[in-house]
Scaffold this motif. Structure first.
Motif, mmCIF file in Angstrom:
data_model
loop_
_atom_site.group_PDB
_atom_site.id
_atom_site.type_symbol
_atom_site.label_atom_id
_atom_site.label_comp_id
_atom_site.label_asym_id
_atom_site.label_seq_id
_atom_site.Cartn_x
_atom_site.Cartn_y
_atom_site.Cartn_z
ATOM 1 N N SER A 21 -9.843 42.700 -35.792
ATOM 2 C CA SER A 21 -9.028 42.195 -34.690
ATOM 3 C C SER A 21 -7.743 41.602 -35.226
ATOM 4 O O SER A 21 -7.700 41.108 -36.357
ATOM 5 C CB SER A 21 -9.792 41.119 -33.905
ATOM 6 O OG SER A 21 -10.923 41.661 -33.276
ATOM 7 N N VAL A 23 -4.324 39.172 -33.896
ATOM 8 C CA VAL A 23 -3.632 38.378 -32.878
ATOM 9 C C VAL A 23 -2.272 37.986 -33.417
ATOM 10 O O VAL A 23 -2.159 37.552 -34.571
ATOM 11 C CB VAL A 23 -4.443 37.113 -32.514
ATOM 12 C CG1 VAL A 23 -3.655 36.231 -31.581
ATOM 13 C CG2 VAL A 23 -5.774 37.495 -31.894
ATOM 14 N N SER A 25 1.140 35.538 -32.787
ATOM 15 C CA SER A 25 1.542 34.328 -32.082
ATOM 16 C C SER A 25 2.892 33.868 -32.592
ATOM 17 O O SER A 25 3.363 34.285 -33.660
ATOM 18 C CB SER A 25 0.502 33.214 -32.260
ATOM 19 O OG SER A 25 0.412 32.833 -33.616
ATOM 20 N N LYS A 30 0.105 32.802 -28.202
ATOM 21 C CA LYS A 30 -0.113 34.237 -28.379
ATOM 22 C C LYS A 30 1.015 35.015 -27.711
ATOM 23 O O LYS A 30 1.470 34.676 -26.615
ATOM 24 C CB LYS A 30 -1.463 34.649 -27.770
ATOM 25 C CG LYS A 30 -2.604 34.586 -28.756
ATOM 26 C CD LYS A 30 -3.775 35.440 -28.325
ATOM 27 C CE LYS A 30 -4.596 34.809 -27.249
ATOM 28 N NZ LYS A 30 -5.843 35.569 -27.000
ATOM 29 N N ARG A 32 2.646 39.187 -27.076
ATOM 30 C CA ARG A 32 2.361 40.613 -27.048
ATOM 31 C C ARG A 32 3.507 41.335 -27.761
ATOM 32 O O ARG A 32 4.677 41.122 -27.447
ATOM 33 C CB ARG A 32 2.251 41.121 -25.608
ATOM 34 C CG ARG A 32 1.937 42.600 -25.496
ATOM 35 C CD ARG A 32 1.914 43.046 -24.044
ATOM 36 N NE ARG A 32 1.448 44.405 -23.876
ATOM 37 C CZ ARG A 32 2.228 45.475 -23.938
ATOM 38 N NH1 ARG A 32 3.515 45.342 -24.188
ATOM 39 N NH2 ARG A 32 1.717 46.687 -23.756
ATOM 40 N N GLU A 77 -6.023 39.788 -23.290
ATOM 41 C CA GLU A 77 -6.108 38.779 -24.343
ATOM 42 C C GLU A 77 -5.047 38.978 -25.417
ATOM 43 O O GLU A 77 -4.919 38.135 -26.314
ATOM 44 C CB GLU A 77 -7.502 38.818 -24.987
ATOM 45 C CG GLU A 77 -8.624 38.462 -24.034
ATOM 46 C CD GLU A 77 -8.557 37.014 -23.589
ATOM 47 O OE1 GLU A 77 -8.039 36.168 -24.360
ATOM 48 O OE2 GLU A 77 -9.000 36.719 -22.473
ATOM 49 N N TRP A 78 -4.322 40.098 -25.342
ATOM 50 C CA TRP A 78 -3.292 40.411 -26.334
ATOM 51 C C TRP A 78 -3.889 40.469 -27.739
ATOM 52 O O TRP A 78 -3.432 39.784 -28.668
ATOM 53 C CB TRP A 78 -2.125 39.426 -26.254
ATOM 54 C CG TRP A 78 -1.352 39.566 -24.985
ATOM 55 C CD1 TRP A 78 -1.499 40.543 -24.021
ATOM 56 C CD2 TRP A 78 -0.328 38.709 -24.515
ATOM 57 N NE1 TRP A 78 -0.624 40.334 -22.994
ATOM 58 C CE2 TRP A 78 0.114 39.228 -23.258
ATOM 59 C CE3 TRP A 78 0.279 37.570 -25.018
ATOM 60 C CZ2 TRP A 78 1.130 38.622 -22.523
ATOM 61 C CZ3 TRP A 78 1.294 36.979 -24.283
ATOM 62 C CH2 TRP A 78 1.707 37.498 -23.051
ATOM 63 N N ILE A 79 -4.907 41.279 -27.864
ATOM 64 C CA ILE A 79 -5.570 41.490 -29.144
ATOM 65 C C ILE A 79 -5.513 42.978 -29.471
ATOM 66 O O ILE A 79 -5.736 43.819 -28.595
ATOM 67 C CB ILE A 79 -7.047 41.033 -29.094
ATOM 68 C CG1 ILE A 79 -7.134 39.531 -28.853
ATOM 69 C CG2 ILE A 79 -7.777 41.400 -30.383
ATOM 70 C CD1 ILE A 79 -8.548 39.031 -28.622
#
Length: 116
Positions: A21, A23, A25, A30, A32, A77-79
């Motif tokens: 995963s 992420v 930020s 966080k 996108r 979740e922007w993952i």
């Protein structure tokens, strides 16, 4: 400054699976990023591109992982994830995510080790 955090690496036997995963930020929030890539690097070698995913979900893969790896994005979740199946010893590397083309700053990466 964008911060990238990768997770999900580990030890696995050949034929096994892992799910990575990523992420992104900025200032602790966080964000996108539309076009993202997964990269990997082994000691003494240059970092190589493994997979990319565009803002609309279009994907590309290195020949060495086609049919085994799947990159996807969760736009709630922007993952960004990298599902890795049928892992082989040659997949052993530190895996990184970054914008594609990459930003100058990289995260710590996550170690994937495939061993017999």
């Amino acid at each position: 400054q964008v911060q990238l955090v990768e997770s999900g690496g580990g030890l696995v036997q050949p034929g096994g699976s892992l799910r990575l995963s990523c992420v992104a930020s900025e200032s602790g929030i966080k964000i996108r990023i539309a076009n993202m890539g997964w990269f990997r690097q082994t000691p003494g070698k240059e970092r190589e591109l493994v997979a990319t995913i565009s803002g609309i979900g279009t994907t590309t893969y290195a020949d060495s992982v086609k049919g085994r790896f799947t990159v996807s994005r969760d736009d709630v979740e922007w993952i960004i994830t990298l599902q890795m199946n049928h892992l082989m010893p040659d997949d052993t590397a530190v895996y990184y995510c970054n914008r594609y083309p990459p930003l100058p700053t990289w995260g710590q990466g996550t170690q994937v080790t495939v061993f017999s």
